[in-house]
Write an enzyme that holds these catalytic residues in place. Structure first.
Site, PDB file in Angstrom:
ATOM      1  N   GLU A   1      11.440 -12.472  17.220  1.00 17.68           N
ATOM      2  CA  GLU A   1      10.477 -11.688  16.408  1.00 17.68           C
ATOM      3  C   GLU A   1       9.338 -12.526  15.824  1.00 17.68           C
ATOM      4  O   GLU A   1       9.061 -12.452  14.623  1.00 17.68           O
ATOM      5  CB  GLU A   1      11.233 -10.965  15.279  1.00 17.68           C
ATOM      6  CG  GLU A   1      12.317 -10.030  15.769  1.00 17.68           C
ATOM      7  CD  GLU A   1      13.138  -9.388  14.644  1.00 17.68           C
ATOM      8  OE1 GLU A   1      12.927  -9.747  13.472  1.00 17.68           O
ATOM      9  OE2 GLU A   1      13.986  -8.542  14.942  1.00 17.68           O
TER      10      GLU A   1
ATOM     11  N   GLU B   1      19.358  -5.624  22.541  1.00 18.01           N
ATOM     12  CA  GLU B   1      19.966  -5.091  21.301  1.00 18.01           C
ATOM     13  C   GLU B   1      19.931  -3.570  21.271  1.00 18.01           C
ATOM     14  O   GLU B   1      19.687  -2.955  20.236  1.00 18.01           O
ATOM     15  CB  GLU B   1      19.219  -5.634  20.062  1.00 18.01           C
ATOM     16  CG  GLU B   1      19.135  -7.130  20.004  1.00 18.01           C
ATOM     17  CD  GLU B   1      18.526  -7.666  18.709  1.00 18.01           C
ATOM     18  OE1 GLU B   1      18.382  -6.896  17.737  1.00 18.01           O
ATOM     19  OE2 GLU B   1      18.204  -8.861  18.670  1.00 18.01           O
TER      20      GLU B   1
HETATM   21  C1  XIL Z   1      21.423  -7.572  12.242  1.00 20.42           C
HETATM   22  C2  XIL Z   1      22.927  -7.429  12.157  1.00 20.42           C
HETATM   23  O1  XIL Z   1      23.337  -6.421  13.039  1.00 20.42           O
HETATM   24  C3  XIL Z   1      23.303  -7.079  10.746  1.00 20.42           C
HETATM   25  O2  XIL Z   1      24.718  -7.017  10.617  1.00 20.42           O
HETATM   26  C4  XIL Z   1      22.724  -8.114   9.798  1.00 20.42           C
HETATM   27  O3  XIL Z   1      22.985  -7.749   8.491  1.00 20.42           O
HETATM   28  C5  XIL Z   1      21.227  -8.243   9.989  1.00 20.42           C
HETATM   29  O4  XIL Z   1      20.965  -8.546  11.341  1.00 20.42           O
HETATM   30  N1  XIL Z   1      17.257  -7.597  15.181  1.00 20.42           N
HETATM   31  C6  XIL Z   1      17.974  -8.763  15.423  1.00 20.42           C
HETATM   32  C7  XIL Z   1      19.387  -8.875  14.970  1.00 20.42           C
HETATM   33  O5  XIL Z   1      17.471  -9.650  16.119  1.00 20.42           O
HETATM   34  O6  XIL Z   1      19.750 -10.176  14.631  1.00 20.42           O
HETATM   35  C8  XIL Z   1      19.667  -7.948  13.813  1.00 20.42           C
HETATM   36  O7  XIL Z   1      21.069  -7.979  13.528  1.00 20.42           O
HETATM   37  C9  XIL Z   1      19.202  -6.547  14.126  1.00 20.42           C
HETATM   38  C10 XIL Z   1      17.713  -6.530  14.350  1.00 20.42           C
END
Ligand code: XIL
Length: 392
Positions: free
Chosen positions: A180, A296
């Protein structure tokens, strides 16, 4: 029947569903179940167990990897869920365990206990292991702000990557090296986020990170991971342009970036989308010689109707629409969902529903039963063009 016709027909059906549900008059009538995925519905309008081959097997038949993110707490405490993961997934991503906050309690101390547990779990069950993430503006430890300054930042970053990527060298399929880095809201001409690393090291922090990762683990596929690239909206279009520019810049610098990760947290803005612009973008990325991973995927359902059957149909439709476009691109090598069961999803707290009902963003329900979305993904894998399984 021609695929386009099926998709178009279903889109109209979904639009109809949305309208009906919005009027509060919609019930899942038996006659409607035949309009969509007839082969997956039984006489009661529930999902029939017509297709049971695990997704990891179905994906592999097309040269694809299917995997999911999960975490130590869940996998170590729920054996049924752990068994479901190993049955369905060919790749595991630690949701938390390899983030800075989890790994580095103090500047000179690394704690690999949970990360190693996750790596061993993956290895024991014949799953690939994905690293997430070496550089991110979030999940930094509390000591970061007080300790790191422009004089020591490069050393702190290099030490992190050498230690962490070095620790897992040879055991990682792919590393999200930088996560990101683009935020158009930050109004820089290069689109880069005003992340701590940018402010400390300038835009080269991205190159520095990729070079360090390549040195520490020459076998891992090195990924730039980004969100918000999916829809045909002006914001997503601008973000795709910025990402493409960044990837071009990295390639022309000779920086060892091997793949783009598209997060695919869907459903937040437009439920209906043709993903036409995304398709062109994926070709542009592939033309840079990069692989692509869906890293994701889940579907935010906070704005969808209450009725869980209606919601499940819409969510399944989003999975199917999105993945059929994405998997058309042969550079796409993997599909990872951010979780597997609705029982354990970050969206429960991050994007809860206002009506208080549990969210239903994933492929299995809270009782670990496959949902319509599972069948939708299975169908997309079945129809996907075959590719050569990407080997490191
Ligand atoms: C999220 C996790 O799922 C949560 O449990 C944590 O509290 C915050 O991070 N984009 C990403 C991930 O790259 O690392 C994130 O994961 C979700 C959004």
């Amino acid at each position: 029947m021609n695929k386009k016709l099926v998709l178009t027909g279903r889109r109209n059906f979904l639009l109809g569903l949305g309208a009906l549900a919005g009027m509060g008059t919609f019930t899942v009538a038996g006659r409607l179940k035949h309009l969509m995925y007839p082969e997956t519905w039984d006489a009661n309008g529930d999902i029939a167990a017509a297709q049971t081959v695990p997704l990891r097997v179905q994906a592999a038949a097309k040269g694809l990897i299917y995997g999911a993110a999960s975490n130590y707490r869940v996998l170590s405490s729920n054996p049924d869920f752990a068994a479901l993961c190993t049955q369905q997934c060919a790749m595991l991503v630690p949701e938390l365990e390899l983030k800075w906050q989890a790994l580095r309690p103090s500047p000179n101390h690394f704690n690999f206990t949970r990360g190693d547990w996750m790596a061993a779990f993956a290895h024991t069950h014949g799953m690939l292991f994905r690293g997430h993430t070496l550089v991110w503006h979030k999940h930094l430890p509390a000591w970061f702000a007080d300790t790191v300054n422009s004089k020591n930042a490069e050393q702190v970053l290099l030490k992190h990557i050498a230690t962490v990527a070095g620790h897992y060298a040879g055991k990682i399929h792919s590393w999200d090296v930088v996560n990101e880095a683009i935020a158009l809201g930050d109004k820089r001409s290069d689109g880069l986020r005003k992340a701590p690393w940018l402010q400390l090291l300038g835009p080269d922090y991205i190159d520095i990170a990729f070079r360090a990762a390549a040195e520490a683990d020459p076998q891992a596929l090195l990924v730039y991971n980004e969100n918000g690239l999916d829809y045909d909206t002006p914001q997503a279009t601008a973000k795709r342009t910025a990402v493409l520019k960044l990837l071009e810049r990295l390639k022309s610098n000779g920086t060892p970036v091997h793949a783009l990760g598209i997060q695919a947290h869907l459903g937040n803005r437009a439920v209906q989308s043709k993903f036409t612009k995304l398709r062109k973008f994926l070709s542009d990325v592939a033309n840079l010689g990069l692989k692509i991973l869906v890293t994701e995927m889940d579907t935010i359902d906070k704005n969808l109707p209450q009725d869980s059957k209606v919601r499940d149909r819409i969510v399944a439709g989003i999975y199917e629409d999105y993945l059929s476009v994405v998997l058309d691109e042969l550079a796409v090598i993997a599909v990872v969902t951010w979780g597997l069961s609705d029982r354990y999803t970050w969206l429960s707290t991050k994007q809860p529903r206002q009506d208080g009902l549990p969210v239903r963003p994933l492929l299995f329900d809270a009782q670990l039963k496959p949902k319509l979305a599972w069948h939708a993904v299975a169908r997309v894998f079945e129809k996907a063009p075959k590719r050569l399984l990407y080997k490191l």
